[in-house]
Design an enzyme around this catalytic site. Structure first.
Site, PDB file in Angstrom:
ATOM      1  N   CYS A 224     -36.268  18.067  18.786  1.00  0.00           N
ATOM      2  CA  CYS A 224     -36.865  18.863  17.883  1.00  0.00           C
ATOM      3  C   CYS A 224     -37.415  18.758  16.508  1.00  0.00           C
ATOM      4  CB  CYS A 224     -36.198  20.677  17.731  1.00  0.00           C
ATOM      5  SG  CYS A 224     -35.551  20.857  19.786  1.00  0.00           S
ATOM      6  N   ALA A 225     -38.060  17.375  16.036  1.00  0.00           N
ATOM      7  CA  ALA A 225     -37.655  16.715  15.772  1.00  0.00           C
ATOM      8  C   ALA A 225     -38.395  17.295  13.781  1.00  0.00           C
ATOM      9  CB  ALA A 225     -38.494  14.913  15.438  1.00  0.00           C
ATOM     10  N   GLY A 228     -38.815  15.658  10.614  1.00  0.00           N
ATOM     11  CA  GLY A 228     -38.373  13.962  10.372  1.00  0.00           C
ATOM     12  C   GLY A 228     -37.456  13.786  10.046  1.00  0.00           C
ATOM     13  N   GLY A 229     -36.500  14.521   9.218  1.00  0.00           N
ATOM     14  CA  GLY A 229     -35.226  14.080   8.075  1.00  0.00           C
ATOM     15  C   GLY A 229     -34.363  13.866   9.055  1.00  0.00           C
ATOM     16  N   LYS A 230     -33.891  14.504   9.867  1.00  0.00           N
ATOM     17  CA  LYS A 230     -32.451  14.250  10.923  1.00  0.00           C
ATOM     18  C   LYS A 230     -33.077  12.224  11.671  1.00  0.00           C
ATOM     19  CE  LYS A 230     -30.213  18.537  11.091  1.00  0.00           C
ATOM     20  NZ  LYS A 230     -31.769  19.005   9.919  1.00  0.00           N
ATOM     21  N   ASP A 248     -41.840  17.168  18.905  1.00  0.00           N
ATOM     22  CA  ASP A 248     -42.223  17.834  18.440  1.00  0.00           C
ATOM     23  C   ASP A 248     -43.381  18.457  19.125  1.00  0.00           C
ATOM     24  OD1 ASP A 248     -40.392  20.064  15.951  1.00  0.00           O
ATOM     25  OD2 ASP A 248     -42.622  20.837  16.605  1.00  0.00           O
ATOM     26  N   ASP A 293     -32.007  19.549  17.485  1.00  0.00           N
ATOM     27  CA  ASP A 293     -31.786  20.446  16.380  1.00  0.00           C
ATOM     28  C   ASP A 293     -33.026  21.498  16.572  1.00  0.00           C
ATOM     29  OD1 ASP A 293     -30.804  21.364  13.286  1.00  0.00           O
ATOM     30  OD2 ASP A 293     -32.220  19.933  12.878  1.00  0.00           O
ATOM     31  N   CYS A 346     -29.119  25.635  12.230  1.00  0.00           N
ATOM     32  CA  CYS A 346     -28.046  25.977  10.994  1.00  0.00           C
ATOM     33  C   CYS A 346     -28.538  27.809  10.406  1.00  0.00           C
ATOM     34  CB  CYS A 346     -29.978  25.610   9.793  1.00  0.00           C
ATOM     35  SG  CYS A 346     -31.166  26.335   9.658  1.00  0.00           S
TER      36      CYS A 346
END
Length: 397
Positions: A224-225, A228-230, A248, A293, A346
Site C-alpha cells: 500500500c505504498a 512511497g515514503g516508507k 498501490d 501500511d 496511523c
C-alpha cells in the site's frame, strides 16, 4: 500583530474551499501559496498556520462566533488567540466580551476539543481514560520531522549541513534516522532536500519500516505504498541492494514515488499498479518481507491533518475496517513461509488495529501466521503521531 486585508482574504478564501466545498486543507493551502509567489515567508507562514488552526478548532469557533460568516469566524478565532481586532467593516457584530463569556461557559469536551459528538463518544468508549489526554495532544500543532537519507549522508553530517543554512534541529531519542526542526519552516526549498539528503516524515511513521527488519538483498513488497515514503526508508535500510515492489491501486501516487526515488538516489524500487486479484496471486509466496501500511481513519495524525475529523463519519469508520481486513486476507499470501509481515495504521482506534490482527489470525487464511509483537503508539506518550505496528511471521510448513 497587525492584520493585513490581503492575507485575511486569502485565509477566508481557503476556509471557504475547505469548509463549504469539502476540499483537502493541505491541497488548498498549497494552491493558494503557489498562486501568490511574491508573499514572503512570514506571510506564507501566517496563512498556512491560521488556516490549519481554524480548521482544527472549527467547532469551537463556530460555537463562539456571532454567525457562520467566514470573517466572523476569523475574528472570533483571532480574539480567542488573545489578539485585538481592527475596526474593519467585516468584523462588525463581533463583541469580544460576549465571546469571552461564551468561552467560559463551554463544558462539553466535544466542543472544547472541537470534534464531532460521535467521534468523542467513540474515542471515549475505545480508549477509556486515555482519550481525554490523547485528543488534547492530537489538537496540538505537529512538529516538523525529517528522516535522514542514510544512503547519502549521516545524521550528524545533516545536522551540521542544515545548521550552516540557519536551520536548527535536534535528534529525538529512540529514532535513529529522525531530526526535529527547532522552529517550523519550509524545508522543501532547501538545497539539501533537492539533493535528496532527507525526506519529511513523522518519527512514529519511521518506526514502520524499521519494524520489518529488512536486510540488503531481500525481496520486499510495500503493498500500500502510496507516494512511497516508507519504500524510500526501506531502500535506505537495505543499502539500496535487493528489490522493493512498491504497489498501490492508484497509479498516479506511484508516479510520485518514482520521482522521489530518483532524488534519493535509489534504484531498487519498482512501482507496480495493483490491477486486481491477479496481480496479487502472481506474487504468491514471493517476498521475504511484506508491508501492509493500510488505509485507515488517520485519527493518529490529526495534528498534521486536522480536517480529517470533519470528513469522517461513523459509516466511513466501519467501511475502512472492511478494507483493512480484505487487504490482510488477500495480500498476506505474497509472503514466503518464514518471512515477516508488518500491518500498520496511523490510527489510534483498537478496532482498526489489534482487533483487525486478532480477526485475521483467527481466520482460515491467517492460521499460518503468528503475532511476533505489536506496538501501540499514542501521541500523548510519544509526542509524535499516533500509530499501530504489528509484526507477524508466516510459519514454516
Amino acid at each position: 500583530m497587525k492584520l493585513f486585508p490581503n492575507l485575511v482574504r486569502a485565509v477566508v478564501a481557503a476556509l471557504d474551499e475547505i469548509f463549504y466545498q469539502e476540499r483537502y486543507a493541505d491541497k488548498v493551502i498549497e494552491r493558494i501559496l503557489k498562486s501568490n509567489p511574491k508573499w514572503g515567508a512570514r506571510d506564507r507562514g501566517f496563512i498556512a498556520e491560521t488556516v490549519y488552526e481554524m480548521v482544527r478548532w472549527k467547532r469551537l469557533i463556530e460555537t463562539l462566533s456571532p454567525s457562520k460568516d467566514l470573517y466572523h469566524l476569523f475574528g472570533t478565532y483571532w480574539l480567542v488567540q488573545g489578539n485585538q481586532l481592527p475596526a474593519w467593516e467585516e468584523f462588525k457584530g463581533i463583541e469580544p466580551n460576549k465571546i469571552k463569556e461564551a468561552y467560559a461557559k463551554v463544558e462539553s469536551r466535544a466542543v472544547k476539543q472541537s470534534i464531532p459528538d460521535w467521534l468523542d463518544e467513540l474515542g471515549a468508549s475505545l480508549l477509556g481514560d486515555q482519550w481525554d489526554e490523547e485528543i488534547d495532544t492530537l489538537n496540538q500543532q505537529a512538529e516538523v520531522v525529517l528522516r535522514v537519507n542514510t544512503l547519502k549522508i549521516s545524521r550528524e553530517q545533516l545536522i551540521k549541513r542544515l545548521k550552516e543554512d540557519g536551520i536548527e534541529t535536534y535528534a529525538p531519542k529512540g529514532y535513529k534516522d529522525a531530526l526535529v526542526l527547532a522552529k517550523r519552516q519550509n524545508v522543501f526549498r532547501n538545497p539539501a532536500f533537492k539533493e535528496g539528503l532527507f525526506e519529511v516524515q513523522d518519527a512514529s511513521s519511521q518506526l514502520v519500516a524499521a519494524a520489518l527488519e529488512v536486510e540488503p538483498g531481500m525481496r520486499v513488497i510495500d503493498a500500500c505504498a502510496g507516494a512511497g515514503g516508507k519504500s524510500l526508508h526501506l531502500a535506505a535500510l537495505m543499502e539500496n541492494k535487493g528489490r522493493i515492489l512498491s504497489m498501490d491501486i492508484h497509479g498516479w501516487k506511484l508516479q510520485n514515488a518514482k520521482l522521489r526515488a530518483r532524488r534519493n538516489g535509489i534504484s531498487i524500487i519498482e512501482p507496480r499498479v495493483i490491477e486486481g486479484n491477479k496481480t496479487i496471486k502472481r506474487l504468491k509466496e514471493s517476498a521475504d518481507r511484506v508491508l501492509l501500511d493500510v488505509p485507515c481513519t488517520g485519527l493518529g495524525v490529526l495534528k498534521r491533518n486536522p480536517d480529517t475529523k470533519w470528513k469522517l463519519t461513523p459509516t466511513s469508520v466501519e467501511e475502512v475496517q472492511k478494507i483493512q481486513q480484505d487487504i490482510l486476507q488477500s495480500y498476506a499470501q505474497m509472503l514466503k513461509p518464514g518471512g515477516l509481515m508488518v500491518y500498520a495504521t496511523c490510527s489510534i482506534l483498537p478496532v482498526e488495529n489489534q482487533v483487525q490482527v486478532e480477526k485475521f489470525l483467527g481466520s482460515d487464511k491467517g492460521k499460518d501466521f503468528e503475532l511476533v509483537e505489536d506496538q501501540k503508539v499514542l501521541a500523548q506518550e510519544s509526542g509524535f503521531d499516533g500509530f499501530y505496528i504489528a509484526k507477524l511471521r508466516r510459519k514454516l510448513a
